[in-house]
Enzyme design. Structure first.
Site, mmCIF file in Angstrom:
data_model
loop_
_atom_site.group_PDB
_atom_site.id
_atom_site.type_symbol
_atom_site.label_atom_id
_atom_site.label_comp_id
_atom_site.label_asym_id
_atom_site.label_seq_id
_atom_site.Cartn_x
_atom_site.Cartn_y
_atom_site.Cartn_z
ATOM 1 N N THR A 1 -26.499 -33.916 28.771
ATOM 2 C CA THR A 1 -26.016 -34.243 30.115
ATOM 3 C C THR A 1 -27.028 -35.137 30.762
ATOM 4 O O THR A 1 -27.908 -35.762 30.088
ATOM 5 C CB THR A 1 -26.187 -32.963 30.928
ATOM 6 O OG1 THR A 1 -27.421 -32.341 30.533
ATOM 7 C CG2 THR A 1 -24.952 -32.083 30.405
ATOM 8 N N LYS B 1 -35.445 -27.574 30.390
ATOM 9 C CA LYS B 1 -34.095 -28.185 30.596
ATOM 10 C C LYS B 1 -34.727 -29.493 31.602
ATOM 11 O O LYS B 1 -35.506 -29.375 32.593
ATOM 12 C CB LYS B 1 -33.194 -27.782 31.509
ATOM 13 C CG LYS B 1 -31.973 -28.341 31.657
ATOM 14 C CD LYS B 1 -30.839 -27.538 32.093
ATOM 15 C CE LYS B 1 -29.656 -28.069 32.543
ATOM 16 N NZ LYS B 1 -29.105 -29.226 31.446
ATOM 17 N N PHE C 1 -19.550 -27.510 26.371
ATOM 18 C CA PHE C 1 -18.663 -27.363 25.345
ATOM 19 C C PHE C 1 -18.241 -26.135 24.874
ATOM 20 O O PHE C 1 -17.598 -25.632 23.973
ATOM 21 C CB PHE C 1 -19.111 -28.092 24.072
ATOM 22 C CG PHE C 1 -18.926 -29.276 24.040
ATOM 23 C CD1 PHE C 1 -17.577 -29.877 23.724
ATOM 24 C CD2 PHE C 1 -19.925 -30.345 24.405
ATOM 25 C CE1 PHE C 1 -17.318 -31.198 23.691
ATOM 26 C CE2 PHE C 1 -19.537 -31.597 24.124
ATOM 27 C CZ PHE C 1 -18.504 -32.131 24.043
ATOM 28 N N ALA D 1 -18.590 -33.611 27.560
ATOM 29 C CA ALA D 1 -18.594 -32.296 28.490
ATOM 30 C C ALA D 1 -20.047 -31.847 28.862
ATOM 31 O O ALA D 1 -20.988 -32.147 27.936
ATOM 32 C CB ALA D 1 -17.983 -31.235 27.678
ATOM 33 N N HIS E 1 -31.623 -22.147 34.347
ATOM 34 C CA HIS E 1 -31.662 -22.454 32.967
ATOM 35 C C HIS E 1 -33.194 -22.178 32.587
ATOM 36 O O HIS E 1 -34.094 -22.280 33.291
ATOM 37 C CB HIS E 1 -31.255 -23.881 32.763
ATOM 38 C CG HIS E 1 -29.838 -24.187 32.641
ATOM 39 N ND1 HIS E 1 -28.900 -24.271 33.836
ATOM 40 C CD2 HIS E 1 -28.989 -24.391 31.665
ATOM 41 C CE1 HIS E 1 -27.731 -24.764 33.313
ATOM 42 N NE2 HIS E 1 -27.626 -24.510 31.932
ATOM 43 N N HIS E 2 -33.367 -22.504 31.259
ATOM 44 C CA HIS E 2 -34.712 -22.132 30.798
ATOM 45 C C HIS E 2 -35.603 -23.664 31.314
ATOM 46 O O HIS E 2 -34.940 -24.462 31.703
ATOM 47 C CB HIS E 2 -34.642 -22.460 29.155
ATOM 48 C CG HIS E 2 -33.834 -23.666 28.773
ATOM 49 N ND1 HIS E 2 -34.425 -24.815 28.601
ATOM 50 C CD2 HIS E 2 -32.568 -23.839 28.207
ATOM 51 C CE1 HIS E 2 -33.545 -25.877 28.259
ATOM 52 N NE2 HIS E 2 -32.441 -25.067 27.989
ATOM 53 N N GLY F 1 -22.712 -33.871 24.020
ATOM 54 C CA GLY F 1 -23.050 -32.970 24.839
ATOM 55 C C GLY F 1 -24.216 -33.034 25.902
ATOM 56 O O GLY F 1 -24.299 -32.332 26.706
ATOM 57 N N GLY G 1 -25.369 -30.249 34.710
ATOM 58 C CA GLY G 1 -23.983 -30.845 34.332
ATOM 59 C C GLY G 1 -22.855 -30.061 34.691
ATOM 60 O O GLY G 1 -22.042 -30.253 35.261
HETATM 61 N N1 LIG Z 1 -22.473 -29.878 26.708
HETATM 62 C C1 LIG Z 1 -23.157 -28.785 26.274
HETATM 63 O O1 LIG Z 1 -22.228 -27.750 25.897
HETATM 64 C C2 LIG Z 1 -24.353 -28.608 26.233
HETATM 65 C C3 LIG Z 1 -25.251 -27.291 25.903
HETATM 66 C C4 LIG Z 1 -26.382 -27.380 25.680
HETATM 67 C C5 LIG Z 1 -27.141 -28.364 26.040
HETATM 68 N N2 LIG Z 1 -26.690 -29.464 26.750
HETATM 69 C C6 LIG Z 1 -27.458 -30.741 26.617
HETATM 70 O O2 LIG Z 1 -27.833 -31.271 25.516
HETATM 71 C C7 LIG Z 1 -29.126 -31.859 25.501
HETATM 72 C C8 LIG Z 1 -29.877 -31.254 24.574
HETATM 73 O O3 LIG Z 1 -30.204 -29.680 24.806
HETATM 74 P P1 LIG Z 1 -31.139 -28.839 23.958
HETATM 75 O O4 LIG Z 1 -31.153 -27.715 24.605
HETATM 76 O O5 LIG Z 1 -30.678 -28.678 22.436
HETATM 77 O O6 LIG Z 1 -32.382 -29.530 23.767
HETATM 78 P P2 LIG Z 1 -33.656 -29.964 23.044
HETATM 79 O O7 LIG Z 1 -33.898 -28.368 22.246
HETATM 80 O O8 LIG Z 1 -34.828 -30.144 23.806
HETATM 81 O O9 LIG Z 1 -33.297 -30.867 21.815
HETATM 82 C C9 LIG Z 1 -33.152 -32.232 22.041
HETATM 83 C C10 LIG Z 1 -33.669 -32.847 20.743
HETATM 84 O O10 LIG Z 1 -33.116 -34.399 21.038
HETATM 85 C C11 LIG Z 1 -34.147 -34.971 20.081
HETATM 86 N N3 LIG Z 1 -34.119 -36.235 20.417
HETATM 87 C C12 LIG Z 1 -34.811 -36.923 21.425
HETATM 88 N N4 LIG Z 1 -34.691 -38.412 21.324
HETATM 89 C C13 LIG Z 1 -33.760 -38.614 20.308
HETATM 90 C C14 LIG Z 1 -33.516 -39.626 19.706
HETATM 91 N N5 LIG Z 1 -33.616 -40.857 20.366
HETATM 92 N N6 LIG Z 1 -32.426 -39.658 18.559
HETATM 93 C C15 LIG Z 1 -32.208 -38.559 18.124
HETATM 94 N N7 LIG Z 1 -32.491 -37.348 18.707
HETATM 95 C C16 LIG Z 1 -33.692 -37.409 19.585
HETATM 96 C C17 LIG Z 1 -35.367 -34.128 19.930
HETATM 97 O O11 LIG Z 1 -35.666 -34.442 18.577
HETATM 98 P P3 LIG Z 1 -37.170 -34.081 18.022
HETATM 99 O O12 LIG Z 1 -36.988 -32.624 17.933
HETATM 100 O O13 LIG Z 1 -37.143 -34.780 16.600
HETATM 101 O O14 LIG Z 1 -38.133 -34.780 18.761
HETATM 102 C C18 LIG Z 1 -34.852 -33.129 20.232
HETATM 103 O O15 LIG Z 1 -34.830 -32.045 19.176
HETATM 104 C C19 LIG Z 1 -29.398 -31.488 27.070
HETATM 105 O O16 LIG Z 1 -29.184 -32.760 27.616
HETATM 106 C C20 LIG Z 1 -28.720 -30.242 27.496
HETATM 107 O O17 LIG Z 1 -28.370 -30.468 28.887
HETATM 108 C C21 LIG Z 1 -25.344 -29.444 26.780
#
Ligand SMILES: NC(=O)c1ccc[n+]([C@@H]2O[C@H](COP(=O)([O-])OP(=O)(O)OC[C@H]3O[C@@H](n4cnc5c(N)ncnc54)[C@H](OP(=O)(O)O)[C@@H]3O)[C@@H](O)[C@H]2O)c1
Length: 228
Positions: free
Chosen positions: A79, A139, A105, A102, A135-136, A77, A145
């Site tokens: 991006t 990001k 999703f 994607a 977005h927030h 997921g 994406g």
């Molecule tokens: N495709 C979709 O439907 C969709 C929907 C929403 C978001 N996204 C994408 O998904 C990603 C995450 O979004 P989010 O909003 O959930 O971000 P987030 O709240 O910042 O979460 C990212 C997490 O990644 C962890 N992380 C960083 N480096 C890592 C590593 N090497 N191995 C394992 N975990 C690691 C961090 O963990 P720690 O807290 O432990 O540091 C953090 O909790 C972004 O790229 C966003 O654009 C996609």
């Protein structure tokens, strides 16, 4: 299924919730546990059926390479890495694994893509197009994406790349809002998708992991969500 979740942030924590509700066994690894892909050795992945990644653009490619080379199915997921998509597709095919990615999703956004595809015909009838995404502030990538996916759909409908602009806004805690505005001298068409929570992303990702069981190849969720 035995799922490994990479990233326990805003979206990953909901993926864990949905997976548990659907009776999967789920282990999580955050940034500390997975520094240098430490959680992704063949040994540690041995009993894992699929890995789900919601991490960051700077670590996701390392995660993908480690999982695919270990022969594990993966749902991504995260991006901000699609410039490498062709290389990853080749790697997935060489290692004979299953892979779903994607930019979004949620089933709602994928339905929205269909509406975009239909409305984008306007670009062949004198309309201009603009894409807006909000977005927030946390990001990491811009444009989103999902906005890039909307642009691709619009281009497939015949718009020149430079004729449609994406404008990105980063505000407060906005989950994700995407708009396509099509404009002629006589009228304006607005299409908008506004995510109220991240739960839709999480549900789509878990369903994609279930769908992927026993399959090989690299799939875009927009081409498979109807089968879930
Ligand atoms: N495709 C979709 O439907 C969709 C929907 C929403 C978001 N996204 C994408 O998904 C990603 C995450 O979004 P989010 O909003 O959930 O971000 P987030 O709240 O910042 O979460 C990212 C997490 O990644 C962890 N992380 C960083 N480096 C890592 C590593 N090497 N191995 C394992 N975990 C690691 C961090 O963990 P720690 O807290 O432990 O540091 C953090 O909790 C972004 O790229 C966003 O654009 C996609």
């Amino acid at each position: 299924m035995n799922l490994l979740l990479l990233g326990r942030g805003k979206t990953g924590s909901l993926v864990a919730e949905v997976a548990a509700e659907r009776k999967h066994r789920i282990t999580g690894a955050g940034a500390k546990d997975n520094a240098g892909c430490a959680a992704l050795t063949r040994e540690k992945l041995r009993d894992i059926d699929a890995v789900i990644d919601f991490t960051t653009p700077d670590c996701v490619l390392g995660n993908i390479e480690a999982c695919v080379q270990a022969g594990k199915n993966m749902v991504v997921g995260t991006t901000g890495w699609y410039g490498e998509l062709d290389r990853i597709r080749g790697m997935v095919e060489r290692h004979n694994t299953g892979f779903v990615y994607a930019p979004n999703f949620s089933v709602g956004v994928n339905l929205f893509f269909d509406a975009v595809r239909a409305a984008a015909a306007a670009l062949r009838h004198g309309y201009s197009g603009q894409i807006f995404e909000r977005h927030h502030v946390h990001k990491k990538d811009a444009p989103s994406g999902t906005a890039i996916a909307i642009l691709r759909i619009v281009q497939e409908a015949g718009a020149l790349a430079e004729a449609v602009e994406i404008t990105s806004f980063r505000e407060g805690e906005v989950v994700g809002l995407h708009e396509l505005v099509l404009e002629s001298p006589h009228d304006r068409i607005y299409l908008c998708h506004d995510a109220k929570s991240r739960r839709g992303f999480a549900e789509g990702a878990v369903l994609a992991a279930e769908w992927l069981a026993g399959k090989k190849g690299c799939y875009d969720f927009k081409d498979v969500w109807r089968e879930l």
